[in-house]
Write an enzyme that holds these catalytic residues in place. Structure first.
Site, mmCIF file in Angstrom:
data_model
loop_
_atom_site.group_PDB
_atom_site.id
_atom_site.type_symbol
_atom_site.label_atom_id
_atom_site.label_comp_id
_atom_site.label_asym_id
_atom_site.label_seq_id
_atom_site.Cartn_x
_atom_site.Cartn_y
_atom_site.Cartn_z
ATOM 1 C CE LYS A 110 -4.429 -2.095 2.148
ATOM 2 N NZ LYS A 110 -4.970 -1.859 3.231
ATOM 3 N N GLY B 217 11.325 -5.825 7.671
ATOM 4 C CA GLY B 217 10.518 -6.944 7.255
ATOM 5 C C GLY B 217 10.507 -7.869 6.296
#
Length: 399
Positions: free
Chosen positions: A199, A357
């Site tokens: 996003k 991550g």
């Protein structure tokens, strides 16, 4: 260059008490540590301080106990695993402040190592309470911050304590800050940034900061669909934030004004369903996406063009995958571009810094994490640094 003191600035520390803020917040299952990356990252600092005769006291948080003592979030659970990784005996101390902790520390000698109990068992930790910072500081003679991953939070153990003790950056923190400085602080140009992920809304600040700082902005992942749609391209049923059209166009305008080239895919990998190797898989020009198809990766021609762009660059910052990399074959673009960046880095023409991550997972999947100049395991702190924000834990070391 950022000016902060390191372990090189410490004189004779034999018998002195070193309070070292580290990241021991490791994943666990059935009482065992499942990934010891963060434990191993602390070794250079901890072994150096112990070898130089300091009494090493580790400050860390574990989970989110929200100011309550919870046995399932005690750092006693990590102590044995840490001792095994370190290859030395490690004591567990049942608090990180107060008389009990002081009594335990008083029995320790030079080169002894202890883990203090979870700093977040105290409500004052996340509130940066001066009283808690003072109580922690009483246990030490000097303070070392080696936890970049916690540097974006102004907590008692990362910021408050630095007002009370001489403060230094540990080896991992020093390495991280030097890498980040080389990537965006004072980089060799041209600079490219790869920003991927699902996003635009989660990376708005990153994109707005980067267009003013980099020469090439490579946008991938679901985010690219939002930019394509803003430019009037029909993205079918792809993941897309149609309500962010104006924001996307404003970022593209800002890039134009800053002479930053934005790279959006012109060929894409599409499918009617999101599954591994679906029968409906096609590679098409972005203008040929059907209404019932979704874009799941950047196409091979675009990846080749991106690789050519990287070959002209001297510095690369990478955050987020280019496609839905967890599912084959939508990992291809990420893997190929990562391998190009790794080869350029190993060839000496590119300084490559990656973080977050998903990014670490993607680079490990591509088999190139060790070939980048620097890979940061800090998620939130790395993102805030990419957003151009001041990190309180780092700013505290610069005072």
């Amino acid at each position: 260059m950022t000016h902060f003191k390191t372990l090189d600035d410490l004189g004779d520390i034999s018998g002195k008490r070193a309070l070292v803020r580290v990241d021991l917040n490791v994943p666990m299952a059935d009482g065992a540590v499942t990934d010891d990356t963060r434990l191993r990252a602390t070794l250079p600092t901890v072994t150096e301080l112990a070898d130089r005769g300091a009494i090493v006291l580790l400050l860390a948080h574990f989970g989110r106990p929200n100011g309550v003592q919870r046995p399932d979030m005690s750092l006693s659970l990590v102590t044995r695993a840490y001792g095994e990784v370190l290859g030395r005996p490690v004591r567990f101390i049942e608090d990180c402040q107060g008389e009990g902790a002081q009594a335990a520390v008083a029995t320790m000698g030079p080169s002894d190592i202890g883990i203090l109990e979870n700093t977040r068992f105290h409500p004052g930790e996340e509130k940066n309470d001066p009283a808690l910072a003072t109580a922690m500081a009483e246990l030490g003679d000097f303070y070392v911050n080696d936890a970049f991953s916690a540097a974006h939070r102004a907590h008692a153990s990362t910021e408050g304590i630095t007002h009370l003790l001489p403060s230094y950056a540990g080896r991992a923190m020093e390495k991280e800050l030097n890498a980040l400085e080389a990537a965006l602080g004072n980089p060799e140009r041209p600079v490219a940034a790869v920003v991927g992920g699902a996003k635009v809304s989660t990376k708005l600040d990153v994109l707005q900061n980067l267009v003013a700082k980099v020469d090439h902005l490579i946008i991938g992942g679901g985010m690219a669909n939002t930019f394509l749609a803003a430019r009037g391209i029909d993205v079918g049923k792809s993941l897309c934030e149609h309500d962010l059209k104006d924001t996307a166009l404003a970022i593209l305008d800002a890039a134009d004004r800053a002479n930053c080239t934005v790279h959006l895919p012109y060929d894409v990998v599409v499918a009617k369903e999101f599954a591994a190797n679906p029968p409906s898989l096609r590679i098409v020009n972005v203008h040929e996406v059907a209404a019932d198809e979704m874009i799941l990766d950047v196409g091979p021609a675009a990846v080749e063009a991106l690789a050519d762009a990287l070959k002209t660059c001297r510095t690369l910052v990478w955050n987020g995958p280019l496609g839905a990399f967890e599912t084959v074959p939508f990992d291809r673009a990420t893997v190929q571009l990562a391998q190009t960046a790794a080869a350029l880095t190993q060839g000496g023409s590119l300084v490559s810094v990656a973080g977050g991550g998903d990014t670490v997972a993607a680079l490990n999947h591509a088999g190139v994490a060790d070939d980048f100049t620097f890979v940061s395991t800090a998620g939130g702190a790395f993102l805030e640094w990419m957003e151009g924000k001041e990190l309180p834990g780092v700013a505290a070391l610069e005072r």
